[in-house]
Each structure stands twice: as C-alpha cells, then as structure tokens.
Design a protein around this motif. Structure first.
Motif, PDB file in Angstrom:
ATOM      1  N   MET A   1       0.407  -0.770   0.080  1.00 48.03           N
ATOM      2  CA  MET A   1       0.059   0.014   0.146  1.00 48.03           C
ATOM      3  C   MET A   1       0.715   1.274   0.275  1.00 48.03           C
ATOM      4  N   HIS A   2       0.900   1.923  -0.915  1.00 47.80           N
ATOM      5  CA  HIS A   2       1.230   3.055  -0.902  1.00 47.80           C
ATOM      6  C   HIS A   2       0.888   4.300  -1.081  1.00 47.80           C
ATOM      7  N   ASN A   3       0.963   5.396  -0.052  1.00 48.88           N
ATOM      8  CA  ASN A   3       0.416   6.831  -0.163  1.00 48.88           C
ATOM      9  C   ASN A   3       0.871   7.054  -0.249  1.00 48.88           C
ATOM     10  N   LEU A   4       1.130   8.069  -1.611  1.00 43.63           N
ATOM     11  CA  LEU A   4       2.360   9.609  -2.110  1.00 43.63           C
ATOM     12  C   LEU A   4       1.442  10.507  -1.702  1.00 43.63           C
ATOM     13  N   TYR A   5       2.484  11.094  -1.499  1.00 45.18           N
ATOM     14  CA  TYR A   5       1.904  13.041  -1.343  1.00 45.18           C
ATOM     15  C   TYR A   5       2.981  13.833  -1.343  1.00 45.18           C
ATOM     16  N   LEU A   6       2.330  14.997  -2.342  1.00 43.80           N
ATOM     17  CA  LEU A   6       2.940  16.025  -3.104  1.00 43.80           C
ATOM     18  C   LEU A   6       3.116  17.017  -1.732  1.00 43.80           C
ATOM     19  N   ILE A   7       5.163  18.069  -1.266  1.00 42.25           N
ATOM     20  CA  ILE A   7       5.228  18.288  -0.505  1.00 42.25           C
ATOM     21  C   ILE A   7       4.777  19.737  -1.252  1.00 42.25           C
ATOM     22  N   ALA A   8       4.417  20.503  -0.295  1.00 39.42           N
ATOM     23  CA  ALA A   8       4.566  21.648  -0.511  1.00 39.42           C
ATOM     24  C   ALA A   8       4.608  23.053   0.639  1.00 39.42           C
ATOM     25  N   GLU A   9       4.834  24.112   0.112  1.00 46.25           N
ATOM     26  CA  GLU A   9       5.304  24.929   1.012  1.00 46.25           C
ATOM     27  C   GLU A   9       4.726  26.546   1.202  1.00 46.25           C
ATOM     28  N   ALA A  10       4.048  27.081   2.125  1.00 49.34           N
ATOM     29  CA  ALA A  10       3.535  27.985   2.244  1.00 49.34           C
ATOM     30  C   ALA A  10       3.469  28.440   3.319  1.00 49.34           C
ATOM     31  N   ASP A  11       4.147  30.263   4.012  1.00 49.45           N
ATOM     32  CA  ASP A  11       4.270  30.475   4.052  1.00 49.45           C
ATOM     33  C   ASP A  11       5.089  30.213   5.818  1.00 49.45           C
ATOM     34  N   GLY A  12       6.079  29.420   5.361  1.00 54.81           N
ATOM     35  CA  GLY A  12       6.942  29.010   5.922  1.00 54.81           C
ATOM     36  C   GLY A  12       6.637  27.655   6.545  1.00 54.81           C
ATOM     37  N   THR A  13       5.634  27.335   6.114  1.00 53.67           N
ATOM     38  CA  THR A  13       4.803  25.573   6.891  1.00 53.67           C
ATOM     39  C   THR A  13       4.641  25.338   6.081  1.00 53.67           C
ATOM     40  N   GLN A  14       5.580  23.474   5.727  1.00 53.09           N
ATOM     41  CA  GLN A  14       5.640  22.685   5.148  1.00 53.09           C
ATOM     42  C   GLN A  14       4.124  21.800   5.230  1.00 53.09           C
ATOM     43  N   PHE A  15       4.241  20.752   4.410  1.00 50.45           N
ATOM     44  CA  PHE A  15       2.301  20.392   4.444  1.00 50.45           C
ATOM     45  C   PHE A  15       1.996  19.905   3.119  1.00 50.45           C
ATOM     46  N   ALA A  16       1.383  18.240   3.551  1.00 48.70           N
ATOM     47  CA  ALA A  16       1.270  17.709   2.318  1.00 48.70           C
ATOM     48  C   ALA A  16      -0.208  17.486   1.696  1.00 48.70           C
ATOM     49  N   ILE A  17      -0.127  17.452   0.332  1.00 43.77           N
ATOM     50  CA  ILE A  17      -1.737  17.182  -0.015  1.00 43.77           C
ATOM     51  C   ILE A  17      -1.503  15.193  -1.000  1.00 43.77           C
ATOM     52  N   PRO A  18      -2.097  14.958  -0.769  1.00 48.32           N
ATOM     53  CA  PRO A  18      -2.395  13.283  -1.305  1.00 48.32           C
ATOM     54  C   PRO A  18      -1.767  13.412  -3.041  1.00 48.32           C
ATOM     55  N   ALA A  19      -1.220  12.909  -3.697  1.00 48.02           N
ATOM     56  CA  ALA A  19      -0.716  12.864  -4.902  1.00 48.02           C
ATOM     57  C   ALA A  19      -2.336  12.802  -5.268  1.00 48.02           C
ATOM     58  N   SER A  20      -3.163  11.799  -5.095  1.00 49.09           N
ATOM     59  CA  SER A  20      -4.425  10.946  -6.228  1.00 49.09           C
ATOM     60  C   SER A  20      -5.053  12.299  -6.310  1.00 49.09           C
ATOM     61  N   ALA A  21      -5.048  13.702  -5.415  1.00 48.71           N
ATOM     62  CA  ALA A  21      -5.664  14.104  -5.696  1.00 48.71           C
ATOM     63  C   ALA A  21      -5.777  15.399  -6.514  1.00 48.71           C
ATOM     64  N   VAL A  22      -4.390  15.448  -6.415  1.00 45.63           N
ATOM     65  CA  VAL A  22      -3.904  16.632  -7.981  1.00 45.63           C
ATOM     66  C   VAL A  22      -4.027  15.603  -8.948  1.00 45.63           C
ATOM     67  N   GLU A  23      -4.337  16.824  -9.788  1.00 51.56           N
ATOM     68  CA  GLU A  23      -4.293  16.975 -11.386  1.00 51.56           C
ATOM     69  C   GLU A  23      -2.795  17.491 -11.797  1.00 51.56           C
ATOM     70  N   ASN A  24      -2.373  18.402 -11.446  1.00 53.40           N
ATOM     71  CA  ASN A  24      -1.525  19.239 -12.381  1.00 53.40           C
ATOM     72  C   ASN A  24      -0.897  20.151 -11.040  1.00 53.40           C
ATOM     73  N   VAL A  25       0.530  20.841 -10.998  1.00 52.94           N
ATOM     74  CA  VAL A  25       1.119  21.784 -10.616  1.00 52.94           C
ATOM     75  C   VAL A  25       1.391  23.016 -11.919  1.00 52.94           C
ATOM     76  N   VAL A  26       0.919  23.646 -11.641  1.00 54.97           N
ATOM     77  CA  VAL A  26       1.731  25.152 -12.669  1.00 54.97           C
ATOM     78  C   VAL A  26       2.047  26.055 -12.791  1.00 54.97           C
ATOM     79  N   ARG A  27       3.275  26.302 -12.775  1.00 52.02           N
ATOM     80  CA  ARG A  27       4.015  27.700 -12.314  1.00 52.02           C
ATOM     81  C   ARG A  27       3.796  28.350 -13.664  1.00 52.02           C
ATOM     82  N   ASP A  28       4.253  29.856 -13.044  1.00 49.37           N
ATOM     83  CA  ASP A  28       3.966  31.045 -14.163  1.00 49.37           C
ATOM     84  C   ASP A  28       2.471  31.031 -14.716  1.00 49.37           C
ATOM     85  N   MET A  29       1.864  30.281 -13.356  1.00 47.68           N
ATOM     86  CA  MET A  29       0.221  30.334 -14.415  1.00 47.68           C
ATOM     87  C   MET A  29      -0.862  32.418 -14.380  1.00 47.68           C
TER      88      MET A  29
END
Lengths: 143, 716
Positions: A1-29
């Motif tokens: 059972m693999h649980n993949l998470y995307l690690i991101a950072e905002a306001d100095g805090t690190q957090f994880a978002i379930p990778a299954s929920a992420v469709e895309n990461v876009v820069r320069d939107m």
C-alpha cells in the motif's frame, strides 16, 4: 500500500497533499482577479481550455483575504466537476508514506484543524496533510 | 452481443416514436399510400431486428402488426379507429418490453393474446404462428436514406473541448508570430490553419444539433390520446420540424412542451358542444411551430380555444396571497395573464387528471429560464391562447459582448443587450433620483445601474469618472423589463463557450458562468437578472395603473433612510392644507381627508408608504428566516422559495451568532415539537396543526403564517 503525497510549502510551513487529488502543478499561471468572490479566491486562470478557480492556500487556512499570488506555483485539483488551483510558495517533492494520516492531539490552530486529516510520517519527517476538499468547505461555511 | 442489443434498443425506441406519429397522421389521411408504406417498412425493420436478436415475443408482436399493415396495403382490410388504436397499443407493449430489456431484465413468455386478437378481430383468421424471415427484397428498402452513426454525447463534449484547446493554441501561435519577421508564406499558412480550425469548430458545434422533429414526434400521439380521453376533437398542425437545436436543449424542452400541449387541450380547447355554441368548428386546432431567428429558436404552441379567463386568475392569485387585492387593481390585463407563471396558481378549480399533476406553469417557466430562454403568453378570450418559448440555439456557445468595468473584463450575453450608446451623446442624460440614478435616452427613462457599484471592484479608484464617461448598455429581462447598465467600455464581440463556474465565484448571484475568449484570459459572464437584483432601483408607487409608455411625474418621498417615488398625474400645486383635517380611522395610505378650496383632498401618509411597501434601500436588511429541516433537499427546493416569496431572506441550518434570524422555521420530525411562538414556527408531517404548528404541505397556510409574522415584526 503506497500513499503518495505532494510536499508543498506556504508561509514557512510544510504540508502534504494526497497525490491522488492533484491533477497538475502549474507555474507562471496568469491569474485574473475577480470581484465578489470568497475572500480567499485570488482569481481565475486558464489551464488549456479549462477555467481554474485559484485560491490562496494560506488565506483559505487562516480565513484571510488572498494575497498577491502572481508567479506562485499552483496545485490544480478537480473537486465536484470544478477545477481549483491552490497557490503555494513552493512545491517540493513527491514522497511516500507507509501509513494513513494519524490524528495527533497537538495544538493546531482552527484553520489547520479544519483543513487537515492528520499527520503522516515520511522520509522528511512528520508532515501535516491538507485535504483540498476540506479546505474548500472552510470558507464556504464561514460565508 | 450487448453492444448490438444496446443499439437495437436505441434504434427501436426512435423507430417506435416515429411509427406512432406517422400512424396518427396516416389515420387522418388513409389515402396517403407513401406514408403507409413507410410505417410498414418501420415495423418490418423492427421485426427483422427482433428475429436476428432472438426475441420471439417482440417478433411475434411486430409480425402481426406487419401482417395487418400488409392487408391495409393490399386493400383487404379497411383501416378503422379501433384498428389504429390496436396498433398503437402494440407499439406501447413493445416499448415496455424494450424498456425492460434496457433495464437488464429478461423478457418472459408473457401473454400478448389480447393485443394479437385485437389486431386480427373482425372475423379474421389469426396469423400463422410460424416465423417469417425478412424478405430479401424489402430489407433493401428498409435501409434509411441518410446513413448515420450513434455517438455518445460525452464524446462530442470531449471533441468540443479539444477544439477549444486548438483555438487557444492557435491564438498563442498568433502572438508568437507577431514577434518574428513578417513572411508572406508563414502568414498564408497560418491563415489557412485558422480557417480550418474555425470550420472544425463550426462542424463540431453542428454535430450537437438535432432536428426539432425529435421533440415534436411525441406530440401527435399525445394529442390523439388526450383528445380521446377528454372527449374533444383536435386537429394538430406542426410546422418547422426541420429547425435544428442543440441536443441538450431538446431534452430540457421535452417536459415544458408536453405540459403546454396538455394545458392547451385540457383548459384551452373546449368540448365540441361548447365550440358549436360559440359558433366555432367542432374540432379545435392546435398549432405547433418552430422557427429560427438569429441565435434564437422560437417555439409557439397556439390553440383556438376559449382563451384564459384573467378574472379567474386574479381571483385565485388574491386567494393564494400572491398579490394583494389593492395590487391586483393596479395590474393591467397582460400582467394579470402573466400571473399564471406564479407558483401555486392553477385556474381550474379541481386539478384534472390530465394537467393537474402538481406541475404548474411556474415550473415550465423555470425550466425555460434555466436554459436562458424566455416564455410569454398571449390570450384572447373566446379565440385562443398562444404560448411562445424563445430559447437560445445552444447552451454551449453564446454570442457575447466583452465589456470593461474599470480594469476588469466581463462578458455579457448579446441577447440581453438591446442597445449600446456612449454616455456622452446628446441623446443621453443621467439624472440622480434620490440615491439612485436614472438615464433618459431619447424619450425613455430607465433605471441606471453602475456596473462598478455592482461588482464592487476591489481596487477601483475612488475618483468619480468624468460626467458622461462610459458606455450605457440597455439590457432587457424579457418583455417590458428594461434597465441601463453603465460600463467603462465595450471591447469586442465574441462567440464564447460558457461553462459553469465554481460556487465560490457564483455566490454573489451576479455571474452566470466562466468563459475563455480567444485571448486566453478567462472571463466571468454577467447575468443581467442578477445585476438588476443587486443594483439599487428606486421603488415606484402609484394609486392607479401606470401608463405603459411615456413620461411620468413623480414625487420623491424620503424619511431620511429610505426613498421611494410616488407617481402623479396632471398639475402639482403647493397649497395650504388645513391642520384640522379628518384623520383616517386606521393607518393606511391616506392619513386623512381635508377640504381645499371646497374640494375634499386626501392626504397621503408618506411614512406609511415607505414603511409598509418599500424595502429599505441600504443599511437595514430584510427580515431573516432560518430553516432547520431534516430534509435539506425539500427545504431548499420547495420551502425556501416560498419563504422568500413571503418576504424573508432565507438561511439554512443551525443557529449561529453571525446570522441572527427573526423567525425560526423548524421542519424536523425528530425535533421536539413545542408550542410555536412569534419567532418560532413548526412544520409537521401530521395534518393536525395547532397554534404555531402547520402541516408541512399546506403551502397557503405556511405563506399566510409567514406574512402575518412579517407584518407583526414590521409593527414592532
């Protein structure tokens, strides 16, 4: 059972978002501001032929007005037939966690408690998990 | 096999509908041999498919029908009403069986003898039970003239999305090309590409179109069945079947159309006796027509029946509390007619079996308006009623104007815009009336809404724009509801693919969706009705009916917070009013009567007018009602609108401090049902209502109770 998470950072805090929920990461939107929306909405943006509602993730958690999100990476998810993008400061990596998120009775602030399903242990240590769907509920209920 | 079966089911359904409508048409004109041949071919095709798929019961039914039709063709039997009915009954049976197949059930060897006997009745020998294989010679004739394939709509949507992406990629390419040295060859190639893309886009749009025939096909049968049931004679005329409409629209229009036809037959067209008495032909006429005008499709349903009795509607509306009797007196004939679109109104005393199914014209209107359409009704007593539905050609692509409000861009559906005029033109003058504004264009005065105020641009500059700057757009919300919207500028006209926007953006009610124009920067689509609801329009009162057109003289009445206007006619004069006038016995629009120059003159009570009829413009809020219900769907869909109609703002769910409510409406059977009070009302499932307790389906009772409490709250 693999649980993949995307690690991101905002306001100095690190957090994880379930990778299954992420469709895309876009820069320069290119984010077009919109009036009369919930305060945490930074604007709307085009992703191919779709319109994405961009939300300032930290503003949604702390129930504040969206800040300037220009140039920030946007994590795109699809919830309830609509596309939402969460603007964060940095997107780091995809990590694996062996277990499901655990509720920890730590003194989390109200916003985090509402948006989070708990902590996961990963190779970079314990990270708080943010569920995009819960995040959307928070401002909608406060409205 | 499954795929084959699915195709058979879809095809057979379509064919059966066609057979029904053709049969009814042929019955009226038995000499039309071509039509009979066509029906025969259809039935034959169904029979062939049944044999192929090994569905013996269906095959037997269709075989016997074919047999009978063959005898009609050879002249061995004369068609009769009963025989056509028998064939229609077979069509129904086959439809039922096909539905069962579709639901994954198997067809048992049920008994169809009743139908088979009916088909062969009249001393006619029962057809052989043996199965005839389709003849080779006729199966060629059964091939439809136009070849077509079935495609799921989802695939078309996907294709449409791909084409939109293609357009955006082309635009991106065009921007990139501007940066390079001009080259005729490159430009030529690019132009060719653009043209092809535009063609593909049009083509994909058209694949979503369907002839309106498929919407009308069910009507002949409906009319035949209903007129038989009601004992009326009706001849049906259908026109414009070849008009094409977006598939989705056809689905949305199915129910409203059925309802309109039912209404026309049940309440519109009279019985043959009544018609003869009125000097009309015994058979009524129902005309159904469709035509395209621009980007609109207009569907008319016209009957030559008795027309609508507006007096009875008025009576019902007052009875149901939709309009007060004073308001009713001021309403013109057309406005009274339009009352039938109000919820909870039905002109027949007793809901009939045909149209009294709890679906009113309000639902029909809601359905039509949901797809951006307009519904209107015209009626002439004694000579008939016409219902007109105007709907956009397609839901997916709409022509729109792109307007600028400060630095924001929005799209506005082209259909909502009547006229565009620069505000600095001589013909335009903007005048302040109270804290609202109006604009006079030529001879017409319209309420003015500044788009900037409506969308509350977060970073709008506070400087007032120069007088006369901007563009005035005249928007119309259906007949006779026009207002002006002041925007900063109008940019462009574009065909936009509109998609629903996330609720976080739509909550304000001002926007209708999002769109991606050719420049790739997403836009919000403005909703004209939403703007009108949000803009501050000055309430207008009058003691009599207002003229439909022309100028009006108004008093502006204000109590400091609220403003309203009161219309008057003729010369106004400042006179001394006697201080010892006779006070009215109870509070009302008139404070009393005094004598001026020997003539009795009524004194209006400005405070009463403002307090009683006018909603405060700013600062204060409407009374709020909180609905706590165990069934949220019911509460939001049915109860909420009723409460709003009664004059409350509605919030749902449990009590919070942010939103104190003036009235709590509890519709939760698990909750302790206490005694109601002035600010708590219980709705129960049991019919024995008590003080402060009402039966939850007693719409009128609930409405009255709400109004009573609202009035009580206003007096406090």
């Amino acid at each position: 059972m693999h649980n993949l998470y995307l690690i991101a950072e905002a306001d100095g805090t690190q957090f994880a978002i379930p990778a299954s929920a992420v469709e895309n990461v876009v820069r320069d939107m290119e984010i077009v501001p919109v009036p009369l929306a919930e305060p945490c909405v930074a604007g709307i943006a085009a992703l191919r032929s779709r319109v994405v509602t961009v939300i300032d993730l930290m503003a949604a958690i702390s129930d504040a007005r969206a800040g300037n999100c220009a140039g920030k990476p946007v994590i795109v998810t699809r919830i309830d037939r609509h596309y939402y993008g969460f603007a964060v400061d940095r997107v780091r990596d995809i990590v694996e966690a062996s277990e499901k998120p655990k509720r920890v009775a730590a003194s989390m602030s109200e916003g985090w408690r509402k948006a989070s399903t708990g902590f996961v242990e990963t190779e970079i240590g314990a990270v708080i998990v943010v569920d995009p769907e819960l995040l959307l509920d928070t401002p909608a209920k406060a409205a | 096999m499954d795929e084959l079966l699915a195709e058979f089911i879809a095809e057979t359904r379509e064919t059966l509908e066609k057979i029904s409508s053709d049969l009814v048409a042929w019955e009226a004109e038995p000499s039309n041999r071509a039509r009979l041949d066509e029906i025969f071919r259809f039935v034959h095709t169904v029979k062939g498919s049944c044999g192929f798929l090994d569905l013996p019961r269906l095959e037997k039914l269709s075989h016997c029908t074919e047999d009978l039709l063959q005898r009609f063709r050879s002249g061995e039997r004369e068609p009769s009403h009963d025989l056509v009915s028998a064939i229609l009954a077979v069509v129904d049976r086959i439809t039922q069986l096909v539905d069962r197949l579709d639901a994954g059930e198997s067809i048992d060897d049920g008994d169809d003898d009743d139908l088979l006997k009916a088909l062969s009745s009249g001393g006619y020998a029962t057809p052989k039970n043996g199965i005839c294989r389709p003849h080779q010679s006729t199966s060629a004739a059964s091939t439809p003239a136009a070849r077509s394939i079935r495609v799921p709509v989802a695939l078309l949507d996907q294709l449409m999305g791909g084409v939109s992406d293609l357009v955006l990629a082309r635009n991106e390419l065009s921007r990139q090309l501007r940066g390079v040295a001009p080259s005729p060859a490159l430009e030529g190639a690019f132009d060719r590409l653009s043209q092809r893309i535009a063609e593909i886009r049009d083509g994909v749009t058209w694949t979503r179109m369907q002839r309106i025939e498929s919407l009308f096909a069910a009507v002949p049968r409906l009319v035949r069945d209903l007129s038989e049931q009601l004992g009326k004679e009706v001849s049906l005329k259908i026109d414009g079947e070849d008009v094409e409409l977006d598939r989705e629209m056809i689905e949305v229009l199915r129910d409203p159309l059925t309802h309109a036809v039912r209404n026309a037959l049940d309440h519109g067209i009279e019985s043959p006796e009544q018609r003869r008495e009125a000097g009309k032909q015994a058979a009524g006429t129902l005309e159904l027509s469709a035509r395209q005008s621009g980007n609109q499709i207009e569907i008319t349903i016209r009957d030559d029946g008795a027309g609508i009795d507006t007096a009875r509607i008025a009576e019902r509306a007052v009875g149901a509390g939709v309009v007060s009797s004073e308001q009713m007196e001021r309403l013109g004939e057309q406005a009274r007619l339009d009352l039938i679109f109000q919820p909870g109104l039905s002109t027949v005393e007793r809901a009939s079996e045909i149209s009294g199914r709890g679906v009113g014209m309000d639902v029909v209107r809601a359905n039509v308006e949901r797809i951006g359409g307009v519904i209107s009704i015209a009626s002439e007593p004694g000579s008939g009623t016409t219902l007109t539905l105007s709907v956009p050609l397609t839901l997916t692509i709409i022509p729109a104007l792109i307007v600028g409000v400060e630095e924001h861009l929005f799209a506005l559906p082209r259909l909502a815009v009547d006229e565009i005029i620069a505000a600095d033109k001589q013909a335009v003058s903007i005048e302040a009336v109270g804290d609202t504004e109006t604009v006079v264009i030529r001879t017409e005065r319209l309420p003015l809404v500044r788009a900037r105020d409506v969308v509350e641009c977060p970073d709008a500059t506070s400087d007032m724009p120069k007088a006369g700057a901007g563009i005035v757009m005249i928007l119309s919300l259906g007949r006779a509801r026009r207002f002006a919207l002041l925007v900063s500028h109008v940019h462009d006209h574009e065909e936009l693919v509109v998609k629903p926007a996330a609720p976080m953006l739509m909550n304000s009610g001002v926007f209708a969706g999002t769109a991606l124009p050719d420049n790739g920067r997403p836009l919000l689509l403005l909703d004209a009705a939403g703007i009108a609801a949000r803009g501050k329009l000055l309430p207008l009162l009058a003691s009599g009916p207002l003229p439909e057109t022309g100028e009006l003289r108004l008093f502006r009445l204000s109590d400091g917070d609220c403003v309203c206007a009161y219309a008057f006619e003729g010369q106004a004069d400042a006179v001394r009013f006697p201080a010892d006038y006779r006070r009215a016995s109870r509070p009302g629009k008139a404070a009393g009567v005094g004598v001026v120059d020997g003539v009795p003159v009524e004194l209006l009570d400005a405070h009463f007018l403002i307090a009683g009829t006018v909603q405060p413009l700013a600062g204060s809020r409407r009374a709020r009602c909180r609905i706590a219900a165990d069934d949220e769907g019911w509460a939001q869909a049915l109860l909420g609108p009723l409460v709003e109609l009664a004059g409350y703002d509605v919030v749902y769910g449990g009590e919070t401090d942010d939103e104190p409510a003036d009235l709590l409406l509890i519709a939760d059977d698990t909750a302790e049902c206490g005694e109601g009070s002035d600010d708590v009302l219980y709705l129960t499932d049991s019919r024995d209502a008590g003080p402060g307790r009402l039966y939850r389906y007693d719409r009128e009772g609930i409405f009255d109770a709400l109004r009573e409490r609202l009035r009580g709250a206003g007096g406090r």
